[in-house]
Write an enzyme that holds these catalytic residues in place. Structure first.
Site, short mmCIF file in Angstrom:
data_model
loop_
_atom_site.label_atom_id
_atom_site.label_comp_id
_atom_site.label_asym_id
_atom_site.label_seq_id
_atom_site.Cartn_x
_atom_site.Cartn_y
_atom_site.Cartn_z
N SER A 124 0.82 -1.22 0.00
CA SER A 124 0.00 0.00 0.00
C SER A 124 0.85 1.26 0.00
O SER A 124 1.92 1.32 0.63
CB SER A 124 -0.87 -0.01 1.27
OG SER A 124 -1.40 1.26 1.50
N GLU A 126 0.16 3.62 1.76
CA GLU A 126 0.23 4.05 3.16
C GLU A 126 1.63 3.81 3.74
O GLU A 126 1.99 4.40 4.75
CB GLU A 126 -0.80 3.30 4.01
CG GLU A 126 -2.20 3.85 3.94
CD GLU A 126 -2.34 5.21 4.63
OE1 GLU A 126 -2.01 5.34 5.80
OE2 GLU A 126 -2.79 6.15 3.95
N TYR A 148 -1.63 0.32 10.61
CA TYR A 148 -1.89 -0.31 9.30
C TYR A 148 -0.65 -0.16 8.40
O TYR A 148 -0.18 -1.13 7.82
CB TYR A 148 -3.11 0.35 8.64
CG TYR A 148 -3.33 -0.09 7.21
CD1 TYR A 148 -4.01 -1.26 6.90
CD2 TYR A 148 -2.82 0.66 6.14
CE1 TYR A 148 -4.19 -1.67 5.58
CE2 TYR A 148 -3.00 0.26 4.83
CZ TYR A 148 -3.69 -0.90 4.55
OH TYR A 148 -3.86 -1.31 3.25
P1 NAP Z 1 -11.48 -4.86 1.57
O1 NAP Z 1 -12.60 -4.53 0.64
O2 NAP Z 1 -11.49 -4.34 2.96
O3 NAP Z 1 -11.36 -6.48 1.62
C1 NAP Z 1 -10.53 -7.11 2.57
C2 NAP Z 1 -10.70 -8.61 2.47
O4 NAP Z 1 -9.85 -9.25 3.43
C3 NAP Z 1 -12.12 -9.10 2.76
O5 NAP Z 1 -12.44 -10.12 1.84
C4 NAP Z 1 -12.00 -9.69 4.17
O6 NAP Z 1 -12.92 -10.72 4.43
C5 NAP Z 1 -10.59 -10.28 4.09
N1 NAP Z 1 -10.03 -10.57 5.41
C6 NAP Z 1 -9.86 -9.72 6.43
N2 NAP Z 1 -9.30 -10.35 7.48
C7 NAP Z 1 -9.10 -11.65 7.12
C8 NAP Z 1 -8.58 -12.81 7.75
N3 NAP Z 1 -8.12 -12.77 9.01
N4 NAP Z 1 -8.53 -13.98 7.08
C9 NAP Z 1 -9.00 -14.05 5.82
N5 NAP Z 1 -9.52 -12.98 5.15
C10 NAP Z 1 -9.58 -11.80 5.80
O7 NAP Z 1 -10.08 -4.41 0.93
P2 NAP Z 1 -9.71 -4.04 -0.60
O8 NAP Z 1 -9.94 -2.59 -0.81
O9 NAP Z 1 -10.31 -5.03 -1.52
O10 NAP Z 1 -8.13 -4.22 -0.55
C11 NAP Z 1 -7.52 -5.47 -0.87
C12 NAP Z 1 -6.10 -5.48 -0.33
O11 NAP Z 1 -5.36 -4.42 -0.92
C13 NAP Z 1 -5.98 -5.29 1.18
O12 NAP Z 1 -4.87 -6.05 1.61
C14 NAP Z 1 -5.66 -3.80 1.34
O13 NAP Z 1 -4.96 -3.56 2.54
C15 NAP Z 1 -4.81 -3.58 0.10
N6 NAP Z 1 -4.80 -2.23 -0.47
C16 NAP Z 1 -5.98 -1.64 -0.80
C17 NAP Z 1 -5.95 -0.38 -1.40
C18 NAP Z 1 -7.22 0.30 -1.80
O14 NAP Z 1 -7.17 1.53 -2.05
N7 NAP Z 1 -8.34 -0.41 -1.94
C19 NAP Z 1 -4.73 0.25 -1.67
C20 NAP Z 1 -3.55 -0.42 -1.32
C21 NAP Z 1 -3.59 -1.67 -0.73
P3 NAP Z 1 -14.37 -10.47 5.14
O15 NAP Z 1 -15.30 -10.16 4.01
O16 NAP Z 1 -14.61 -11.76 5.81
O17 NAP Z 1 -14.19 -9.30 6.09
O1 G4F Z 2 -10.64 6.66 2.28
P1 G4F Z 2 -9.67 6.58 3.41
O2 G4F Z 2 -10.16 6.00 4.70
O3 G4F Z 2 -8.41 5.81 2.84
P2 G4F Z 2 -6.87 5.72 3.32
O4 G4F Z 2 -6.72 5.99 4.77
O5 G4F Z 2 -6.06 6.56 2.38
O6 G4F Z 2 -6.57 4.17 3.10
C1 G4F Z 2 -6.99 3.49 1.94
O7 G4F Z 2 -6.01 3.59 0.96
C2 G4F Z 2 -4.75 2.95 1.29
C3 G4F Z 2 -3.79 3.19 0.13
O8 G4F Z 2 -3.07 4.37 0.35
C4 G4F Z 2 -5.02 1.48 1.52
F1 G4F Z 2 -3.85 0.84 1.79
C5 G4F Z 2 -5.99 1.32 2.67
O9 G4F Z 2 -6.29 -0.08 2.85
C6 G4F Z 2 -7.28 2.04 2.32
O10 G4F Z 2 -7.87 1.38 1.22
O11 G4F Z 2 -9.13 8.05 3.74
C7 G4F Z 2 -8.56 8.88 2.75
C8 G4F Z 2 -8.32 10.28 3.32
C9 G4F Z 2 -7.59 10.29 4.67
O12 G4F Z 2 -6.60 11.27 4.63
C10 G4F Z 2 -8.65 10.68 5.68
O13 G4F Z 2 -8.17 11.42 6.80
O14 G4F Z 2 -9.62 10.88 3.57
C11 G4F Z 2 -9.55 11.56 4.81
N1 G4F Z 2 -10.92 11.67 5.34
C12 G4F Z 2 -11.55 12.86 5.60
N2 G4F Z 2 -12.77 12.62 6.11
C13 G4F Z 2 -11.73 10.66 5.69
C14 G4F Z 2 -12.89 11.26 6.18
N3 G4F Z 2 -11.57 9.32 5.61
C15 G4F Z 2 -12.61 8.55 6.03
N4 G4F Z 2 -12.49 7.21 5.93
N5 G4F Z 2 -13.77 9.08 6.54
C16 G4F Z 2 -13.96 10.44 6.65
O15 G4F Z 2 -15.01 10.90 7.09
#
Ligand code: NAP
Ligand code: G4F
Length: 330
Positions: A124, A126, A148
């Site tokens: 990520s 992050e 995280y």
């Molecule tokens: P998400 O929608 O929150 O999905 C997370 C998945 O992980 C769900 O299927 C959840 O299952 C499963 N999970 C959580 N804990 C588990 C455990 N202990 N054992 C087995 N499965 C488990 O996340 P996403 O947005 O698809 O992201 C996918 C991956 O990319 C994650 O690793 C996230 O950290 C990473 N990532 C995401 C972003 C982004 O912007 N979306 C960016 C960078 C990296 P349940 O349905 O059972 O909860």
């Molecule tokens: O949408 P966010 O919660 O995503 P964040 O923290 O960037 O993390 C996501 O992206 C990561 C990749 O860089 C992934 F690894 C991670 O798993 C996840 O998918 O927040 C985005 C921004 C933050 O700066 C937060 O402070 O939005 C700002 N924000 C402002 N108001 C808010 C809010 N975020 C959330 N969730 N809710 C608010 O009301």
């Protein structure tokens, strides 16, 4: 012969898009779920009869070993994680168990069964946190700002270590934020697009947000899973940044979302100090030159296109089902 892939996190946003892509490519797909008291299959309901589901948990070494030994996959995509940054301050130890040691457990299972299995680890942006250089590349040092982020840095270096120690084809995809109509409602893009749709339809009145100045490089999840797959098709394993190269603020996000339905955001948005984070990641912007050059990857959806797509999907969902509280399946 078709390839066989294990996808952990199959019930999540990325899992659902990745499965669609792998099925298009004629893969046999084994999705990993964990036991929940209420099934959470909304995002993959439309794919259920085309994939196998197996139960395993990142917390349970034996379940992962059995999974890999029984399935004998060609590829493993590890998307499972506790992915919501604020929750990681509330449960830092559990976050580490899932996102850091959970990845080690999976790598141990793989290397014990077959070191020719190729593995994708969902890293990520992050990890860059308090950024040391702008834009961020594969060479930018990490400075995570949440449990995280720290857990993902651990998993990233475990990926590199298993590659270097056991010659595993293990890659770390450093993906910047990617969103879609299937994004969880707690993340800011979806919170805003759902909130805007509710206000437009008279189902809600106001929207409370935290830091409006934070900037992210936001792309479309459907584009990003293509990069995951491409990473595992290369001649040698490598780490890649995946990003659009455009950064926008949360304020720009609300402007676009409210503007799309003809409303002025300033009439509806409140800021709530309780939604500020103990430490913020202020500004992320990625340079995906390596992915573009080596994987031939590029995004197809820009920020405005992404947000308007999500607002339209939420309007549609709420018009069909006004009491809906959960994610739209497709
Ligand atoms: P998400 O929608 O929150 O999905 C997370 C998945 O992980 C769900 O299927 C959840 O299952 C499963 N999970 C959580 N804990 C588990 C455990 N202990 N054992 C087995 N499965 C488990 O996340 P996403 O947005 O698809 O992201 C996918 C991956 O990319 C994650 O690793 C996230 O950290 C990473 N990532 C995401 C972003 C982004 O912007 N979306 C960016 C960078 C990296 P349940 O349905 O059972 O909860
Ligand atoms: O949408 P966010 O919660 O995503 P964040 O923290 O960037 O993390 C996501 O992206 C990561 C990749 O860089 C992934 F690894 C991670 O798993 C996840 O998918 O927040 C985005 C921004 C933050 O700066 C937060 O402070 O939005 C700002 N924000 C402002 N108001 C808010 C809010 N975020 C959330 N969730 N809710 C608010 O009301």
């Amino acid at each position: 012969m078709s390839k066989r892939a294990i996808v952990t996190g199959v019930t999540g946003q990325d899992g659902s898009y990745l499965v669609e892509l792998l099925l298009q490519k004629d893969y046999e797909v084994i999705g990993v779920t964990r036991r929940l008291s209420t099934p959470n299959m909304q995002r993959i309901q439309h794919l259920r009869d085309r994939i196998q589901l197996r139960s395993a948990d990142l917390l349970d070494q034996a379940s992962l070993l059995d999974l890999v030994a029984d399935v004998r996959p060609h590829e493993v995509y590890n998307l499972a994680a506790m992915s919501f940054v604020p929750a990681s301050w509330e449960q830092p130890l559990l976050t580490g168990e899932f996102n850091a040691q959970g990845v080690t457990r999976l790598f141990e299972a793989i290397r014990r069964v077959d070191t020719s299995i190729r593995v994708y680890q969902a890293s990520s942006s992050e990890m860059f946190g308090k950024v040391r250089a702008t834009p961020q590349t594969e060479e930018t040092p990490f400075h995570p700002r949440s449990p995280y982020g720290v857990s993902k840095v651990f998993a990233h270096y475990m990926t590199v270590n298993y590659r270097e120690s056991y010659d595993l084809f293990a890659v770390s995809g450093i993906l910047f934020n990617h969103e879609s109509p299937r994004r969880g409602l707690e993340f800011v893009t979806r919170k805003v697009t759902d909130g805007v749709a509710r206000i437009k339809l008279g189902l809600g009145k106001r929207l409370s947000l935290g830091n409006l100045n934070a900037c992210r490089d936001w792309g479309f999840a459907g584009d990003y899973v293509r990069a995951m797959w491409a990473m595992l098709q290369q001649d040698s394993p490598n780490d890649y940044v995946v990003a659009t190269g455009v950064s926008s603020s949360v304020e720009e996000l609300v402007q676009i979302a409210f503007g799309h339905v003809g409303l002025d955001w300033q009439d509806y948005v409140d800021t709530d100090p309780n939604l500020l984070r103990p430490a913020e990641v202020d500004h992320l912007i990625g340079d995906a030159s390596k992915a573009r050059a080596q994987l031939g990857w590029q995004p197809t959806v820009d920020f405005k296109g992404l947000i308007t797509m999500m607002v339209d999907a939420d309007l549609h969902r709420l018009q069909c089902e006004p009491l809906a509280t959960d994610n739209e399946p497709v």
